[in-house]
Enzyme design. Structure first.
Site, PDB file in Angstrom:
ATOM      1  N   HIS A 298     -55.799  49.166  23.937  1.00 40.32           N
ATOM      2  CA  HIS A 298     -55.830  50.572  22.928  1.00 40.32           C
ATOM      3  C   HIS A 298     -53.378  50.890  23.478  1.00 40.32           C
ATOM      4  O   HIS A 298     -53.445  50.895  24.812  1.00 40.32           O
ATOM      5  CB  HIS A 298     -56.190  51.790  24.032  1.00 40.32           C
ATOM      6  CG  HIS A 298     -57.485  51.789  24.197  1.00 40.32           C
ATOM      7  ND1 HIS A 298     -58.157  52.768  22.927  1.00 40.32           N
ATOM      8  CD2 HIS A 298     -58.064  51.063  24.750  1.00 40.32           C
ATOM      9  CE1 HIS A 298     -58.706  52.659  23.215  1.00 40.32           C
ATOM     10  NE2 HIS A 298     -59.558  52.274  24.390  1.00 40.32           N
TER      11      HIS A 298
ATOM     12  N   HIS B 119     -60.468  44.882  22.902  1.00 46.05           N
ATOM     13  CA  HIS B 119     -59.875  45.597  22.730  1.00 46.05           C
ATOM     14  C   HIS B 119     -58.665  45.650  23.594  1.00 46.05           C
ATOM     15  O   HIS B 119     -59.123  46.342  24.899  1.00 46.05           O
ATOM     16  CB  HIS B 119     -60.176  46.579  21.696  1.00 46.05           C
ATOM     17  CG  HIS B 119     -60.914  47.165  22.083  1.00 46.05           C
ATOM     18  ND1 HIS B 119     -62.387  47.454  22.458  1.00 46.05           N
ATOM     19  CD2 HIS B 119     -61.346  48.816  22.398  1.00 46.05           C
ATOM     20  CE1 HIS B 119     -62.703  48.551  23.233  1.00 46.05           C
ATOM     21  NE2 HIS B 119     -61.488  49.554  22.941  1.00 46.05           N
TER      22      HIS B 119
ATOM     23  N   ASP C 217     -57.030  54.252  15.527  1.00 40.85           N
ATOM     24  CA  ASP C 217     -57.901  54.652  16.260  1.00 40.85           C
ATOM     25  C   ASP C 217     -58.763  56.163  15.939  1.00 40.85           C
ATOM     26  O   ASP C 217     -57.999  57.102  15.327  1.00 40.85           O
ATOM     27  CB  ASP C 217     -57.760  54.920  18.375  1.00 40.85           C
ATOM     28  CG  ASP C 217     -59.145  55.446  19.102  1.00 40.85           C
ATOM     29  OD1 ASP C 217     -59.863  56.327  18.781  1.00 40.85           O
ATOM     30  OD2 ASP C 217     -59.185  54.206  19.497  1.00 40.85           O
TER      31      ASP C 217
ATOM     32  N   CYS D 201     -66.461  43.912  14.541  1.00 47.04           N
ATOM     33  CA  CYS D 201     -66.522  42.504  13.991  1.00 47.04           C
ATOM     34  C   CYS D 201     -66.724  43.477  12.837  1.00 47.04           C
ATOM     35  O   CYS D 201     -65.869  41.985  11.869  1.00 47.04           O
ATOM     36  CB  CYS D 201     -68.059  42.450  14.700  1.00 47.04           C
ATOM     37  SG  CYS D 201     -67.482  41.174  15.857  1.00 47.04           S
TER      38      CYS D 201
ATOM     39  N   THR E  39     -66.510  51.670  25.596  1.00 48.30           N
ATOM     40  CA  THR E  39     -67.708  51.928  24.401  1.00 48.30           C
ATOM     41  C   THR E  39     -67.917  51.264  23.695  1.00 48.30           C
ATOM     42  O   THR E  39     -69.256  50.947  23.181  1.00 48.30           O
ATOM     43  CB  THR E  39     -67.387  53.538  23.992  1.00 48.30           C
ATOM     44  OG1 THR E  39     -66.151  53.052  23.467  1.00 48.30           O
ATOM     45  CG2 THR E  39     -67.201  54.519  25.186  1.00 48.30           C
TER      46      THR E  39
END
Length: 113
Positions: free
Chosen positions: A101, A99, A30, A7, A94
Site C-alpha cells: 500500500h 502487495h 485502492d 491476479c 486480506t
C-alpha cells in the site's frame, strides 16, 4: 492462481484505475482508500505473501522499491509517503497476493490508528 482477485486485475480480467504498469508490476488505486492517495502495488507474478519470498523471487520486492519513488513523484507525494505490507491474517492481509500500500497526501501519524 485462478481465484486470486489481484491476479485477475493484473491480467486485465477485472478493471482497475491504473497508475503504472510494466511487464513485472501493476500499481492501481485502492477501492477503499485510507489516505487521500492510496495505491496498491502488486507483482504480476502470484506470490501469496511476504512469507513466500524466496531467493528466486525476491528481486520483485527490490524492483517495487526502486519504482516507488517514481510513482510517488507522479502522484505528487513530495512531502513523503508510507509503504505498507500486511502479511498473514494477524498482520491484516486480506488478499493473499503480495502487495504494498502506498499511502500519502497527508501527515501519517505513528502508530497508525
Amino acid at each position: 492462481m485462478d481465484d486470486c482477485i489481484f491476479c485477475k486485475i493484473a491480467h486485465g480480467e477485472i478493471p482497475s484505475k491504473k497508475v503504472y504498469e510494466d511487464d513485472k508490476i501493476l500499481a492501481f488505486y485502492d477501492l477503499d482508500p485510507k489516505a487521500p492517495v492510496h495505491v496498491l502495488i502488486i507483482p504480476k507474478e502470484h506470490i501469496s505473501s511476504a512469507w513466500d519470498i524466496t531467493e528466486e523471487n525476491s528481486d520483485i520486492v527490490a524492483y517495487i522499491f526502486q519504482k516507488a519513488p517514481q510513482l510517488a513523484k507522479e502522484l505528487a507525494l513530495e512531502g513523503g509517503f508510507r509503504l505498507v505490507n500486511n502479511c498473514g491474517d494477524n498482520g491484516g492481509q486480506t488478499v493473499k497476493h503480495l502487495h504494498f500500500h502506498m499511502l500519502g497526501g497527508r501527515f501519517m501519524a505513528w502508530p497508525p490508528g
